[in-house]
Design an enzyme around this catalytic site. Structure first.
Site, short mmCIF file in Angstrom:
data_model
loop_
_atom_site.label_atom_id
_atom_site.label_comp_id
_atom_site.label_asym_id
_atom_site.label_seq_id
_atom_site.Cartn_x
_atom_site.Cartn_y
_atom_site.Cartn_z
N CYS A 43 0.75 -1.12 -0.03
CA CYS A 43 -0.01 0.04 -0.03
C CYS A 43 1.00 1.24 -0.02
CB CYS A 43 -0.82 -0.08 1.28
SG CYS A 43 -0.29 0.16 2.67
N CYS A 113 -2.55 -16.61 -1.54
CA CYS A 113 -1.58 -16.05 -2.44
C CYS A 113 -0.26 -15.88 -2.11
CB CYS A 113 -2.26 -14.81 -3.10
SG CYS A 113 -1.89 -13.19 -2.21
N PHE A 337 -5.72 1.98 18.30
CA PHE A 337 -5.09 3.13 17.44
C PHE A 337 -4.55 2.85 16.16
CE2 PHE A 337 -1.40 5.95 16.41
CZ PHE A 337 -1.91 7.21 16.52
N GLU A 1262 -16.02 -19.26 -5.72
CA GLU A 1262 -17.10 -18.22 -5.36
C GLU A 1262 -18.26 -18.51 -4.57
OE1 GLU A 1262 -17.15 -15.83 -9.50
OE2 GLU A 1262 -16.93 -17.67 -9.79
#
Length: 1333
Positions: A43, A113, A337, A1262
């Site tokens: 990220c 993964c 936090f 799925e």
């Protein structure tokens, strides 16, 4: 001035960097300079934990070596002088030996993964270095800063539970809900109680860990000197004394002070802010000191929050409770936090001076009356942190030359009470919607208010105190009248405008009242304990649970699956829980993902340039500023495309926008430069001018403007008019289902390598669709497909997001490689990925259902609308599947479903696990639950009454064969103890006014096949080498779902050889051509049959040699065939028979078969905050005869938790102009470790072979996702109980709850006396912060 050398250690090896650049992060340095690719970029903002490493240093104040986890994506290398860094490669490898942490996550099936695995491994490793025998609570807390999108977290926790001193086996006492002795059921077939064998794990030996570098230890008493590092744009100075720091601040008043870089790093990366001078005060003793004074505990401003937390925990344990009220409030905020990685480096002073209006801690410090010591050269002053400290947005009282030296957190006094509150979208590691610190001091021996402080974050552009309201309460008694006056006062004083940044205006306003009510009750409860009830009144026992802080029991889980038949060969691994074949490499950081491929010597980097307007003409593109950036090579656009600029599944897209843009994030061009950093700066320098055009953003906008793709889709059966006329009741309604971001941990990545002749190019891509990548690139370059080779080793997650949208990156990168003649690489940053690539389609449904008094549904009409975006992509197929699943599992004689594809100016939405099915089924369960409410019948009874039966025809006229759903339903009812627990829930709800529980059982039926018939084909290629080893290739790609592992199992059984002899290297277009995307849950079915066919060809060729030498080995037969010049290479091919559906005639089979499952979930909601916790989920899933129970159960759990995110947590926010607000883990919340059900029980249905798939198995990727709707409807059940109590309405009341059921929606639906005070009127011309797309 000469720059200093940076000295640090990585995995025991000394690193001396002569040219340390302050803008270089540890992650970039590890991966690019040191070639350590095990640490991942997930990220770039410290929100996912994929980059977690362990840092070790000698702490001079504590006089000991300390180990702590940190986010390498935020840590500047300049902050690491004399620090030892340990990465995942440094603790173990498959070449030497795995560390016990690596071994256990691999063998317990905790890596799918694998992209998040190294970070999770390092979080656990760091915990064990500090606490070799942790508690289960400590293990769970260690992962608050780590995310996983695949596993559902259960196997990770289960594997690491074996390290816990309070985990593992209960010794046969049966007092552990996970007791293995409780799991063995009396069935006619053997059920296995465990997916792995803990007794086979290597024991942890703390004495064998790498030692702290002796060279650094020898420096512990050496005086530190100031350091200076000069970068391309930034200077970093490490001050060693307070005097040095104050002198520097006087000379450079605009210099930024950085300790953990958890705020400044974000501003530099995502807000493009540049701070030419950075000063680091982390070494200064005065800023790191902890002092216990007569009035409180003082912390140096550079103290990490982890030190603050530990110090306060110790104080609470040692000091009288009355003295630590404030400390406990601070600890409650620190509890949620952030992750350990952030708390270990972020400083308490930085948190204050950042002056965030949604700070967790500042309202607490302000309410407590904390004192701040401020110093500059020649001055020193102490100020109380009150309402004047933050004069405006991101501003404090400090002058430019001043710094914060310390904060004193006060002891609480006799008669003083304190509480802290926070509500966010997700409990763990999330930015608050509203935070609060509350304090009251009573006059001695009374309940008369002497002081009252109510401070809030999230209610203004700064932390504020409700002064008007609190001043009115002085000298009042702590009674109901005070409560009413405070609530009325807060509603008036803390009013937010309807267009307030962050939105959720009514919710936030209500929270201010809810928090005070909780505080009021808590204080009332404590006064009662101190025998002051007669002066304040007695707490209603049904209100007591509202005062309880969130507590979670240790996780408990059960996995049941059918063991292989007795007599099955030990070498036959089909049906056994074989770990993912790459798990060891993933756990050690050795598994290679696209961006891990070593850089080519002459490689370039690419950065996309995208539109900032939703709909506009492009007037001009100015690249002059971009060209000034060092390392700039070129800018590419539509003018550079040698072939066709038209692309996309429906040929309605462009590689680059040419004259017009149709969404924010539309790709206009790309910058190519020598490094990723230079491409980012150059891309920011490209200036585009626009002429704006009217934009359509929402589904409602599209309906209003008749903006649709294609004609209406429709399925109709029976006589709808007759059905409604015969119905006893008819109910109409509407439900909105929000979109969802894929949030695969590995973003889109492509490396394109031109081969220099005949137009050949090789692409390494993170894609589910090698064929479309190949064909789209070839078309764009104007070359035949045979010149383009696309290779995929593995992906760090896909979920449908890399089925078509990966091509938007690949085509751009291929063009850059073509133009420059050099290898080009692009890995999207997380914010780019979320902005550009789309996600799950938002749906709006309008339904009308007719039913009898008995609960039998006789007529249904549903109009579906999906927000498609600016291109069609796969949207028609997605809507078709939604229509196919609009019945879920229920027989409806008269039915009509329509679907419209809304053409909007958003990035094109695309495939996502479930592919329209979850939306169609959620709508079905919405009206089904309303049928039950209207009839006054138990919901489970109405659902059971309407279920299909064996041999029934669906609404699209496909016959149901092998219909195991009734078995799943009955097993789930029994194993979940549904009826007994339903009574317990009712009892709990009667005894608790402000907390409610809900229980729901939900079925699913999911059609298996691509609904486009020609996609139901697969190929395989099998090479047998003369040593007997087998290289297998098939058309599917590995993204964590275990496809390669299953294919090796299939080949192993077919060839009757051990799995160790079979290897799958990659998927590529030059081995298996014309592949279908790895999607629709059919990859094991299709590729498994193709692999089987290839194996049969080889076996047929070997048959003569087996007959000649029946006692020979596999190697003997292979060698004999080779010597006899027999081909040992074979292809296999498979196509699914008898598929093809016509919408015109409502005939033909769209699906090969169906997968079934049932889930029962129980939740508890906090009616005052909208918070909820998932208490327990039981799942029974039909996966046929499982090829691999560990992988299948992992898919069930992972899909369920992803569905949990879809239906309760994940929310995309768009501005009215079509710009996405939620572009990373700080603003978009996927489920975390603490989000999963506390009790999580999964059972695979036994004795249910599926004759239509390889080795009697069934698809599993799925189908389980929709089962998470059981949590959504359990929440709705709990809300219904709350509404019945607080509004006095009949339990038959129907109310709307859109998906996802976030805390905002839950709280707003729990209508009560507080919500009625906080209704904000919205003016007609008001432009809200976000719109529902």
């Amino acid at each position: 001035m000469t720059a200093d050398k940076l000295v640090f250690f990585v995995n025991g090896r000394k690193v001396v960097e002569k040219n340390a650049d302050p803008e270089t992060t540890l992650l970039a340095y590890l991966r690019r300079k040191l070639g350590l690719s095990g640490t991942k970029l997930g990220c770039g903002e410290g929100g996912c934990g994929a980059c977690t490493v362990m840092l070790s240093k000698y702490d001079r104040l504590q006089n000991k070596i300390v180990h702590f986890s940190a986010n390498a994506c935020l840590a500047p290398i300049c902050s690491l002088h004399h620090v030892a860094v340990t990465t995942v490669e440094g603790i173990g490898s498959t070449k030497t030996r795995l560390h016990p942490v690596q071994e256990r996550i691999a063998k317990s099936h905790g890596s799918q993964c694998g992209f998040c695995t190294p970070g999770i491994v390092m979080s656990m490793y760091t915990l064990l270095r500090n606490q070799p025998e942790p508690t289960m609570e400590e293990i769970e807390n260690a992962f608050q800063g780590n995310l996983c999108r695949c596993t559902g977290y259960r196997p990770i926790l289960q594997g690491f539970r074996t390290f816990a001193r309070d985990g593992g086996c209960c010794g046969g006492d049966g007092n552990n809900p996970n007791c293995c002795m409780n799991q063995k059921k009396d069935h006619s077939v053997s059920l296995s109680p465990s997916l792995f064998k803990p007794e086979e794990f290597t024991p942890l030996d703390p004495t064998q860990e790498p030692i702290f570098p002796p060279e650094l230890l020898r420096l512990k008493d050496t005086p530190r000197k100031q350091l200076r590092f000069e970068g391309e744009r930034v200077t970093w100075i490490q001050a060693s004394t307070l005097k040095e720091l104050l002198d520097l601040k006087a000379q450079h008043p605009d210099a930024k002070l950085v300790v953990g870089n958890t705020e400044i790093g974000i501003e530099m990366k995502f807000k493009n802010m540049l701070f030419p001078m950075i000063v680091c005060p982390a070494w200064i003793p005065e800023l790191n000191s902890v002092e216990h004074g007569p009035d409180g505990i003082s912390f140096g401003a550079a103290c990490p929050l982890s030190i603050v937390e530990k110090t306060l925990v110790d104080a609470v344990a040692k000091l009288p409770a009355q003295k630590t009220e404030v400390f406990r409030g601070v600890l409650e905020q620190l509890r949620w936090f952030a992750g350990k990685q952030v708390k270990s480096v972020a400083s308490v002073g930085g948190n204050i001076i950042t002056a965030s209006p949604i700070s967790d801690l500042n309202p607490v410090f302000m309410a407590s009356g904390a004192k701040l010591t401020l110093v500059s050269r020649g001055t020193r002053r102490t100020v109380q942190m009150d309402h004047t400290f933050f004069p405006g947005y991101r501003k404090t009282l400090l002058s430019p030359e001043e710094i914060l030296l310390s904060i004193e957190i006060p002891y609480s006094r006799e008669g003083e009470y304190f509480s802290a509150f926070k509500q966010a979208s997700r409990r763990e590691d999330d930015i608050a919607k509203v935070t609060s610190g509350m304090r009251v001091l009573f006059k001695p021996g009374t309940t008369e208010v002497q002081e009252l402080a109510l401070c809030y974050g999230g209610m203004a552009n700064r932390t504020i105190s409700a002064l008007k309201t609190t001043q009115r309460q002085l000298s009042k008694l702590w009674k109901e009248e005070l409560l009413q006056d405070v609530c009325a006062g807060l509603a008036e004083e803390l009013h937010l405008p309807p267009d307030a940044p962050g939105g959720m205006v009514d919710f936030r306003c209500t929270l201010t009242l809810s928090f005070f009510f909780k505080f009021y009750l808590t204080v009332l409860q404590k006064l009662g304990q101190e025998n002051l009830e007669d002066k304040c009144g007695k707490l209603d026992p049904t209100f007591a649970s509202a005062t309880l802080l969130f507590q979670k029991d240790p996780p408990a889980d059960v996995q049941l699956f059918q063991e292989v038949p007795k007599g099955q060969s030990e070498e036959d691994m089909v049906g056994r829980p074989l770990p993912h074949l790459a798990a060891d490499m993933q756990a050690s950081g050795e598994a290679v993902y696209c961006d891990d491929i070593p850089r080519y010597e002459n490689e370039l980097s690419l950065r996309l340039v995208t539109s900032t307007r939703a709909h506009a003409k492009i007037k001009s593109i100015d690249t002059s500023e971009a060209k000034k950036v060092p390392g700039f090579v070129c800018f590419i656009s539509a003018d550079d495309v040698p072939g066709s600029n038209i692309t996309g599944i429906c040929n309605d897209e462009t590689v680059f926008a040419k004259d017009k843009v149709t969404c924010v994030g539309h790709i206009i061009g790309a910058v190519v430069a020598d490094t990723p950093e230079h491409t980012q700066r150059a891309a920011q320098g490209v200036k585009i001018t626009y002429e704006e055009l009217p934009a359509i953003i929402t589904i409602e906008d599209a309906i209003k403007n008749n903006s649709f793709y294609g004609p209406e889709l429709k399925i109709e059966k029976g006589d709808l008019k007759k059905g409604f006329s015969e119905a006893d009741n008819v109910v109409s309604g509407e439900i909105y289902i929000g979109g969802q971001e894929h949030f695969y941990l590995e973003t889109h990545c492509t490396i394109a390598v031109p081969k220099g002749e005949a137009g050949e190019m090789e692409l390494f891509v993170s894609t589910q669709n090698t064929m479309k990548t190949q064909s789209f690139v070839a078309k764009m370059l104007g070359v035949p497909a045979n010149r383009i080779v696309v290779r995929v080793k593995r992906m760090g997650g896909g979920f449908g997001g890399k089925e078509t949208r990966s091509t938007v990156v690949s085509t751009a990168v291929a063009l850059a490689a073509y133009k420059t003649g050099r290898p080009v690489r692009c890995m999207l940053d997380r914010d780019e990925d979320m902005l550009i690539t789309g996600g799950r389609h938002p749906f709006l449904a309008r339904y009308k259902v007719g039913f009898m008094k008995t609960g039998t549904v006789v007529a249904l009409e549903v109009d579906h609308f999906s927000n498609v975006g600016n291109t069609q992509d796969l949207s028609q197929s997605i809507m078709e599947r939604a229509l196919f699943h609009m019945d879920n599992c229920y027989k409806i004689p008269n039915i009509r479903g329509t679907g419209r594809l809304c053409k909007t100016n958003l990035p094109s939405n695309t495939a996502f696990r479930g592919f329209g099915g979850p939306q169609g089924m959620l709508i079905a369960e919405c009206w089904m639950s309303e049928v039950a409410v209207t009839c006054g019948m138990p919901a489970e009874e109405v659902r059971r009454k309407n279920l299909y039966k064996e041999g029934d025809l669906t609404h699209f006229n496909q016959k149901l064969e092998g219909f195991t759903l009734p078995r799943c339903w009955e097993e789930c009812l029994a194993s979940s103890q549904y009826h007994a627990r339903k009574s317990e829930v009712d009892k709990f709800n009667k005894e608790n006014c402000w907390k409610k529980r809900g229980l729901c059982i939900i079925p699913t039926k999911f059609g298996i096949s691509f609904t486009v018939p020609f996609l139901n084909q697969a190929g395989a290629l099998l090479h047998v080498y003369t040593d007997g080893s087998v290289l297998l290739t098939h058309g599917g790609t590995e993204m964590g779902q275990g496809l390669h592992t299953k294919m090796v199992q299939v080949a192993s059984r077919a060839l009757k050889i051990p799995t160790s002899k079979i290897y799958i290297s990659e998927t590529s277009t030059n081995t298996v051509p014309n592949t279908s995307p790895t999607a629709a849950s059919v990859s094991a079915d299709l590729n498994g049959q193709a692999v089987y066919a290839a194996c049969q060809t080889i076996l047929k060729r070997l048959e003569p040699y087996k007959k000649k030498n029946p006692s020979g080995s596999w190697e003997d037969w292979v060698t004999a065939a080779y010597m006899d010049t027999v081909s040992l290479s074979a292809t296999g091919f498979y196509r699914t028979p008898n598929l093809g559906y016509s919408f015109e005639t409502n005939s033909g089979n769209p699906f090969h078969y169906f997968s079934y499952g049932v889930a029962c979930s129980e939740v508890e909601i906090d009616c005052l905050t909208g918070d909820h916790k998932n208490l327990r989920t039981d799942i029974v899933m039909d996966v046929g005869s499982s090829l691999n129970p560990a992988i299948d159960i992992g898919q069930v759990e992972g899909a369920f938790v992803q569905g949990l995110g879809l239906f309760t947590l994940e929310e995309l926010h768009y501005s009215p102009e079509g710009s996405l607000h939620t572009r990373g883990p700080s603003t978009y919340k996927i489920p975390a470790f603490g989000s999963i059900p506390i009790e999580f029980r999964v059972s695979l249905l036994r004795d249910c072979p599926n004759k239509k798939a390889i080795y009697a198995s069934k698809a599993v990727g799925e189908p389980p996702l929709f089962l998470a709707a059981s949590i959504f409807f359990a929440i709705k059940d709990a809300i219904r109980a709350a509404r019945a109590q607080h509004t006095g309405n009949n339990v038959k009341e129907l109310f709307r709850l859109d998906s996802p059921a976030t805390p905002e929606k839950i709280r707003n639906a729990c209508v009560d006396k507080f919500t009625t005070l906080c209704v904000t009127g919205v003016p007609e011309n008001c432009k809200p912060w976000s719109v529902r797309v």
